[in-house]
Design an enzyme around this catalytic site. Structure first.
Site, short mmCIF file in Angstrom:
data_model
loop_
_atom_site.label_atom_id
_atom_site.label_comp_id
_atom_site.label_asym_id
_atom_site.label_seq_id
_atom_site.Cartn_x
_atom_site.Cartn_y
_atom_site.Cartn_z
N GLY A 20 4.93 -12.71 -2.69
CA GLY A 20 6.15 -11.60 -3.33
C GLY A 20 5.80 -10.75 -4.37
CB SER A 21 2.92 -9.69 -6.54
OG SER A 21 2.25 -8.84 -5.53
CG ASN A 22 4.05 -5.19 -2.89
OD1 ASN A 22 3.85 -4.01 -3.74
ND2 ASN A 22 2.63 -5.86 -2.44
CB ILE A 97 4.21 -7.82 14.86
CG1 ILE A 97 2.95 -7.79 14.16
CG2 ILE A 97 4.35 -6.38 15.55
CD1 ILE A 97 1.89 -7.64 15.22
CG LEU A 98 9.92 -6.76 12.09
CD1 LEU A 98 10.46 -5.74 10.96
CD2 LEU A 98 10.82 -7.92 12.25
CG HIS A 114 -1.51 -1.44 6.08
ND1 HIS A 114 -1.67 -2.81 6.68
CD2 HIS A 114 -2.67 -1.15 6.33
CE1 HIS A 114 -2.46 -3.03 7.36
NE2 HIS A 114 -3.54 -2.05 6.87
CG LEU A 149 -0.19 -3.56 13.70
CD1 LEU A 149 1.07 -4.49 12.84
CD2 LEU A 149 -1.29 -4.46 13.95
CD GLN A 178 -3.62 1.64 -8.65
OE1 GLN A 178 -2.54 2.81 -8.74
NE2 GLN A 178 -4.03 1.57 -9.89
C1 GAR Z 1 0.00 -7.05 0.19
O1 GAR Z 1 -1.36 -6.43 -0.01
C2 GAR Z 1 0.56 -6.20 1.09
O2 GAR Z 1 0.22 -5.12 1.19
C3 GAR Z 1 0.02 -6.82 2.01
O3 GAR Z 1 0.21 -8.06 2.10
C4 GAR Z 1 0.01 -8.40 0.73
C5 GAR Z 1 1.34 -9.02 0.15
O4 GAR Z 1 1.17 -9.30 -1.31
N1 GAR Z 1 0.67 -6.54 3.67
C6 GAR Z 1 -0.04 -6.67 4.57
O5 GAR Z 1 -1.27 -6.81 4.95
C7 GAR Z 1 0.81 -6.31 6.02
N2 GAR Z 1 0.15 -5.85 6.93
P1 GAR Z 1 2.46 -9.98 -2.05
O6 GAR Z 1 3.21 -11.10 -1.25
O7 GAR Z 1 2.20 -10.37 -3.46
O8 GAR Z 1 3.53 -8.52 -2.16
#
Ligand code: GAR
Length: 193
Positions: A20-22, A97-98, A114, A149, A178
């Site tokens: 969940g950092s994003n 995948i939704l 992504h 996808l 980034q």
């Molecule tokens: C992120 O790098 C995101 O781009 C990737 O999972 C990570 C989640 O990090 N998403 C995918 O690979 C989706 N296909 P987070 O939980 O720390 O945000």
């Protein structure tokens, strides 16, 4: 830093499966005056997702939806989105995948981040593949979600150099840093801000 109250902002749900950092970066962004969004709901398919803690820290409603039966799970999510008057969905490390049907119900209002420069490396293990192919750079992409996808219209991308010494782990770390900047920028772009 100017904080806003969130009144009149676009009610947003963030879907996560892990760290969940994003999600954290989107919540922080949502609290800035210039941000058009307010994060009102966190959805996860994983009751152990570490990112759920941000719901507690920032007092945001959380819902854990089990995906044993996808059709039922998606119905439950759509119901939650309706109850909470959600207008925008941000997928942030959501590893399910939704379905076409779900996406149809929220057409043009679902974004995803992504960890590659799409259309390169759709799906999983993006960093491993970029390093194996001896690519000079990789990066991240924010795009609209469509029924295929990792294939919806690209909103923004950011390039990241791959050094000889990079491993999939070190590259993932650089790209993730980034991602945290790119997702807010992409949201501003979507709303012409
Ligand atoms: C992120 O790098 C995101 O781009 C990737 O999972 C990570 C989640 O990090 N998403 C995918 O690979 C989706 N296909 P987070 O939980 O720390 O945000």
């Amino acid at each position: 830093m100017v904080l806003s109250t969130g009144i009149n902002k676009i009610k947003t749900a963030v879907f996560i499966s892990g760290t969940g950092s994003n999600l954290k970066s989107l919540i922080k962004f949502s609290k800035l005056n210039k941000s058009p969004i307010s994060v009102k709901l966190i959805i996860t398919n994983n009751k152990l997702a570490k990112g759920l803690k941000y719901g507690d820290i920032f007092k945001i409603k959380k819902k854990i939806i089990h995906f044993k039966n996808k059709e039922i799970a998606e119905k439950k999510i759509l119901n939650e989105l309706a109850i909470n008057k959600i207008e925008l969905v941000c997928l942030a490390g959501f590893m399910k995948i939704l379905s076409k049907n779900f996406i149809k119900n929220f057409k043009g209002k679902i974004l995803n981040i992504h960890p590659s420069l799409l259309p390169k490396y759709k799906g999983l293990n993006t960093h491993e593949r970029a390093i194996e192919n001896k690519d000079k750079y990789s990066g991240c992409t924010v795009h609209f979600v469509n029924a295929k996808l990792d294939s919806g219209k690209i909103i923004l991308q950011k390039k990241v150099n791959i050094l000889k010494k990079d491993s999939p782990v070190s590259l993932a770390k650089k790209i993730l840093a980034q991602e945290h900047k790119l997702y807010p920028k992409a949201i501003l772009k979507v709303f012409n801000l």
